[in-house]
Design a protein around this motif. Structure first.
Motif, PDB file in Angstrom:
ATOM      1  N   MET A   1       5.146  14.758   4.556  1.00  0.00           N
ATOM      2  CA  MET A   1       3.703  14.762   4.718  1.00  0.00           C
ATOM      3  C   MET A   1       3.143  13.397   4.349  1.00  0.00           C
ATOM      4  SD  MET A   1       3.611  18.464   3.027  1.00  0.00           S
ATOM      5  CE  MET A   1       5.269  18.044   2.513  1.00  0.00           C
ATOM      6  N   GLN A   2       2.269  12.863   5.192  1.00  0.00           N
ATOM      7  CA  GLN A   2       1.667  11.551   4.939  1.00  0.00           C
ATOM      8  C   GLN A   2       0.157  11.695   4.855  1.00  0.00           C
ATOM      9  OE1 GLN A   2       1.121   8.163   7.892  1.00  0.00           O
ATOM     10  NE2 GLN A   2       2.902   7.375   6.766  1.00  0.00           N
ATOM     11  N   PHE A   3      -0.422  11.037   3.855  1.00  0.00           N
ATOM     12  CA  PHE A   3      -1.878  11.016   3.723  1.00  0.00           C
ATOM     13  C   PHE A   3      -2.275   9.754   2.964  1.00  0.00           C
ATOM     14  CE2 PHE A   3      -0.156  13.278   0.103  1.00  0.00           C
ATOM     15  CZ  PHE A   3      -0.895  12.843  -0.982  1.00  0.00           C
ATOM     16  N   THR A   4      -3.567   9.469   2.944  1.00  0.00           N
ATOM     17  CA  THR A   4      -4.086   8.276   2.275  1.00  0.00           C
ATOM     18  C   THR A   4      -4.874   8.680   1.044  1.00  0.00           C
ATOM     19  OG1 THR A   4      -4.239   7.099   4.380  1.00  0.00           O
ATOM     20  CG2 THR A   4      -5.482   6.201   2.547  1.00  0.00           C
ATOM     21  N   PHE A   5      -4.627   7.985  -0.048  1.00  0.00           N
ATOM     22  CA  PHE A   5      -5.371   8.234  -1.282  1.00  0.00           C
ATOM     23  C   PHE A   5      -5.643   6.903  -1.965  1.00  0.00           C
ATOM     24  CE2 PHE A   5      -5.470   8.993  -5.904  1.00  0.00           C
ATOM     25  CZ  PHE A   5      -6.536   9.887  -5.966  1.00  0.00           C
ATOM     26  N   ASP A   6      -6.917   6.608  -2.202  1.00  0.00           N
ATOM     27  CA  ASP A   6      -7.316   5.384  -2.902  1.00  0.00           C
ATOM     28  C   ASP A   6      -6.707   4.148  -2.242  1.00  0.00           C
ATOM     29  OD1 ASP A   6      -8.683   3.928  -4.761  1.00  0.00           O
ATOM     30  OD2 ASP A   6      -7.156   4.122  -6.315  1.00  0.00           O
ATOM     31  N   ASP A   7      -6.792   4.086  -0.925  1.00  0.00           N
ATOM     32  CA  ASP A   7      -6.303   2.966  -0.121  1.00  0.00           C
ATOM     33  C   ASP A   7      -4.779   2.809  -0.168  1.00  0.00           C
ATOM     34  OD1 ASP A   7      -6.932   0.944   1.754  1.00  0.00           O
ATOM     35  OD2 ASP A   7      -6.520  -0.582   0.234  1.00  0.00           O
ATOM     36  N   CYS A   8      -4.062   3.813  -0.666  1.00  0.00           N
ATOM     37  CA  CYS A   8      -2.602   3.810  -0.607  1.00  0.00           C
ATOM     38  C   CYS A   8      -2.149   4.844   0.424  1.00  0.00           C
ATOM     39  CB  CYS A   8      -2.002   4.157  -1.963  1.00  0.00           C
ATOM     40  SG  CYS A   8      -1.883   2.756  -3.082  1.00  0.00           S
ATOM     41  N   VAL A   9      -1.128   4.481   1.176  1.00  0.00           N
ATOM     42  CA  VAL A   9      -0.528   5.423   2.129  1.00  0.00           C
ATOM     43  C   VAL A   9       0.579   6.166   1.394  1.00  0.00           C
ATOM     44  CG1 VAL A   9       0.678   5.689   4.316  1.00  0.00           C
ATOM     45  CG2 VAL A   9      -1.069   3.914   4.065  1.00  0.00           C
ATOM     46  N   ILE A  10       0.394   7.467   1.226  1.00  0.00           N
ATOM     47  CA  ILE A  10       1.331   8.287   0.464  1.00  0.00           C
ATOM     48  C   ILE A  10       2.256   9.022   1.432  1.00  0.00           C
ATOM     49  CG2 ILE A  10       1.574  10.105  -1.249  1.00  0.00           C
ATOM     50  CD1 ILE A  10       0.024   7.747  -2.329  1.00  0.00           C
TER      51      ILE A  10
ATOM     52  N   ARG B   1       0.816  -1.222   0.000  1.00  0.00           N
ATOM     53  CA  ARG B   1       0.000   0.000   0.000  1.00  0.00           C
ATOM     54  C   ARG B   1       0.845   1.266   0.000  1.00  0.00           C
ATOM     55  NH1 ARG B   1      -3.104   0.599   4.950  1.00  0.00           N
ATOM     56  NH2 ARG B   1      -4.249   2.214   3.812  1.00  0.00           N
ATOM     57  N   ARG B   2       2.142   1.147   0.314  1.00  0.00           N
ATOM     58  CA  ARG B   2       2.967   2.346   0.494  1.00  0.00           C
ATOM     59  C   ARG B   2       3.506   2.900  -0.826  1.00  0.00           C
ATOM     60  NH1 ARG B   2       0.715   0.887   5.144  1.00  0.00           N
ATOM     61  NH2 ARG B   2       1.395   2.229   6.854  1.00  0.00           N
ATOM     62  N   ARG B   3       3.520   4.229  -0.925  1.00  0.00           N
ATOM     63  CA  ARG B   3       4.186   4.944  -2.007  1.00  0.00           C
ATOM     64  C   ARG B   3       4.961   6.094  -1.353  1.00  0.00           C
ATOM     65  NH1 ARG B   3       2.119   1.075  -3.652  1.00  0.00           N
ATOM     66  NH2 ARG B   3       0.878   0.733  -5.540  1.00  0.00           N
ATOM     67  N   THR B   4       6.261   6.117  -1.549  1.00  0.00           N
ATOM     68  CA  THR B   4       7.096   7.141  -0.922  1.00  0.00           C
ATOM     69  C   THR B   4       7.878   7.860  -2.018  1.00  0.00           C
ATOM     70  OG1 THR B   4       7.319   5.757   1.052  1.00  0.00           O
ATOM     71  CG2 THR B   4       8.874   7.576   0.810  1.00  0.00           C
ATOM     72  N   PHE B   5       7.634   9.156  -2.174  1.00  0.00           N
ATOM     73  CA  PHE B   5       8.265   9.878  -3.275  1.00  0.00           C
ATOM     74  C   PHE B   5       8.602  11.310  -2.869  1.00  0.00           C
ATOM     75  CE2 PHE B   5       3.891  11.140  -3.525  1.00  0.00           C
ATOM     76  CZ  PHE B   5       3.882  12.414  -4.082  1.00  0.00           C
ATOM     77  N   ALA B   6       9.519  11.902  -3.636  1.00  0.00           N
ATOM     78  CA  ALA B   6       9.904  13.300  -3.436  1.00  0.00           C
ATOM     79  C   ALA B   6       9.495  14.110  -4.659  1.00  0.00           C
ATOM     80  CB  ALA B   6      11.413  13.402  -3.218  1.00  0.00           C
ATOM     81  N   ILE B   7       9.321  15.394  -4.459  1.00  0.00           N
ATOM     82  CA  ILE B   7       9.077  16.306  -5.578  1.00  0.00           C
ATOM     83  C   ILE B   7      10.339  17.136  -5.766  1.00  0.00           C
ATOM     84  CG2 ILE B   7       7.646  18.169  -6.472  1.00  0.00           C
ATOM     85  CD1 ILE B   7       5.341  17.153  -4.965  1.00  0.00           C
TER      86      ILE B   7
END
Length: 559
Positions: free
Chosen positions: A100-109, A37-43
């Motif tokens: 910053m952490q939040f949930t979108f479409d059952d993925c933890v971003i 479920r995890r997605r960890t990214f930088a901008i």
């Protein structure tokens, strides 16, 4: 490494089936499920490309905030959520990384906003070691800029998958084919357009989605997060072509040319870091933000295996591992606290768990870890690979430190870079000497600057930085957070090199002969301070057994 990653990603389900047959069935299943479920990214981007604005809009569309701040609207008291330091609010720039952490479409971003200014590149490099993917923001008018080139080079070292967002299409900008060609030729990465603009500036009608065969209509003004974008299909697209014949024909000609060149999206190439899906939009108008979020959920990889000095650590392993990539002092001015930002690499964090501090060999209790929304925090009871947790730090943790459930290993690739500018702090009030020492020590620990203690004059530390703006930020923070009014004066040093020698007696001789040019860093390593390139070359020639390093990894003892 690339083939291993492809194997890992494609066989995630099979791996979970194997783990399900192990003894710790329930726990292993839960870890695998949460990791997926995890997605960890930088901008990442050059300054002023719209990176922080896009960060705000991703949070808005992800449901993490109700109203996006505006970097320019300082008179109204609104500012970017990720820009939480007082100096960031005043100047309208990012000078510290935010999590910053939040949930979108059952993925933890897990979203990490990085400073765009080159003076803070070291902080950005460290953040990029903690992510699994990146969103690169390109100004459609300016194209590829210097800092974008440097940041993409760092991403390429780890084959980090890159999603490209070409921003500001609501303005008069360069032709999209020209920008795409520049990205490919300068950044050496293949582009695969997913959306393509229909016009630009006042004639900007929206984008054509190449994969869905749809047109997403652009409406000027900030659309609300819950408001659906008008989508045209089939005959509706033909009707738009009658209304805007020139823009639609140009779009069709350009997309035919692009697709004819074989620039179709390939998931495997994207995951290997060789191809970047490209989206066009306008961050300030919320246009194109949904598509970026959708791409992150559908295409970005879950947490990846991590290299250590011993072996590869898989994220689905039951034993907890993690490393500190950032330390921030005084996130809560009322409590003068220090928070260590830790990337969880495997296993599961639970409140109160005991771990081994790899550098010191001591046991630590991890209690009351927090998750973030910039400087706002919420207590976290559990975390999994890919999550970024905040650990309250009372001076025992440093950047690069590793915490594990027992195994002795060290994660690779978190470097110190030799500073290019050196200054000394001069107090306006000599009675504030202790506060100055404390402030510099803590700001040095968090990586805002590098602090060196000269062997001769230990009471007068040297402050090293990559760029001049770092000194201005530290000067501001010393006054705001520690009550220390100081100015920075140039120290007459051009560069520093960490030194070591396998022959202990020879190293001792070198230290004795060069005391006036030697200092110790925060970890107690010797650094040679040269006032010119000539001086450095002479030292290297006179002491051939001594090694001089322009970089070192955090936690790596050189001397």
């Amino acid at each position: 490494m690339v083939s291993l990653f492809a194997f890992w990603y494609k066989n995630m389900i099979q791996t979970s089936e194997e783990i399900r047959t192990s003894d710790a069935t329930a726990g292993a299943e839960g870890i695998v499920r949460e990791v997926k479920r995890r997605r960890t990214f930088a901008i990442i981007s050059h300054p002023d490309a719209g990176k922080t604005t896009l960060t705000e809009k991703l949070l808005l569309f992800g449901g993490a905030i109700q109203m996006a701040g505006t970097v320019k609207a300082r008179k109204s008291g609104r500012h970017a959520t990720s820009d939480w330091l007082e100096i960031e609010k005043q100047r309208g720039i990012s000078v510290a990384s935010s999590v910053m952490q939040f949930t979108f479409d059952d993925c933890v971003i897990n979203l990490l906003d990085t400073p765009g200014h080159q003076d803070f590149s070291e902080d950005t490099y460290r953040v990029l070691t903690a992510v699994d993917a990146a969103v690169m923001v390109v100004d459609a008018a300016k194209g590829v800029e210097e800092q974008t080139i440097k940041l993409l080079e760092v991403c390429r070292l780890r084959n980090t998958p890159i999603i490209t967002f070409i921003n500001k299409m609501d303005r008069e900008v360069r032709e999209p084919l020209e920008v795409l060609d520049e990205i490919e030729s300068v950044l050496k990465i293949k582009c695969a357009p997913v959306t393509w603009p229909i016009g630009m500036g006042k004639r900007f009608q929206g984008v054509y989605h190449l994969l869905n065969d749809q047109v997403l209509r652009f409406v000027p003004g900030e659309a609300k997060a819950g408001q659906d974008v008008e989508t045209l299909q089939g005959g509706e697209i033909d009707q738009l072509a009658k209304q805007c014949p020139s823009e639609m024909q140009t779009m069709r000609d350009e997309t035919e040319l692009v697709m004819g060149a074989g620039a179709s999206f390939d998931l495997d190439e994207f995951l290997r870091g060789q191809q970047s899906p490209v989206f066009f939009g306008s961050g300030v108008n919320n246009f194109g933000v949904r598509e970026i979020l959708r791409a992150l959920v559908d295409w970005a990889p879950p947490p990846l295996p991590r290299a250590t000095d011993v072996r590869l650590v898989l994220p689905t392993e039951p034993a907890f591992t993690g490393f500190v990539f950032k330390i921030q002092a005084n996130m809560d001015p009322n409590h003068r606290d220090r928070i260590a930002f830790m990337r969880v690499c495997s296993g599961r964090y639970s409140s109160g768990m005991k771990v081994k501090h790899r550098r010191t060999g001591k046991d630590m209790k991890l209690a009351n870890a927090v998750t973030f929304m910039a400087n706002e925090r919420t207590r976290m009871d559990e975390a999994y690979a890919g999550d970024i947790i905040g650990v309250h730090n009372h001076g025992q943790l440093q950047i690069g430190d590793v915490l594990t459930e027992g195994e002795a290993l060290t994660f690779k690739g978190i470097p110190y870079f030799a500073p290019e500018l050196f200054s000394r702090a001069r107090l306006r009030d000599p009675m504030k000497a202790k506060q100055l020492q404390k402030g510099l020590r803590q700001l040095g620990e968090e990586g805002a600057v590098q602090v060196f203690e000269p062997l001769i004059d230990t009471s007068n530390p040297l402050i090293g930085a990559v760029g001049q703006l770092q000194f201005e930020v530290v000067e501001h923070r010393l006054k705001a957070e520690y009550g220390v009014d100081a100015v920075f004066e140039r120290a007459g040093i051009q560069t520093a090199r960490w030194v070591t020698c396998t022959d202990a007696s020879h190293l001792a001789e070198f230290v004795k002969a060069n005391q006036s040019r030697l200092a110790k860093d925060v970890d107690g390593n010797y650094a040679y301070l040269a006032d010119s390139g000539v001086n450095l070359r002479l030292a290297q020639e006179r002491w051939p057994k001594v090694q001089f390093f322009a970089t070192r990894e955090h936690g790596q003892q050189l001397s």
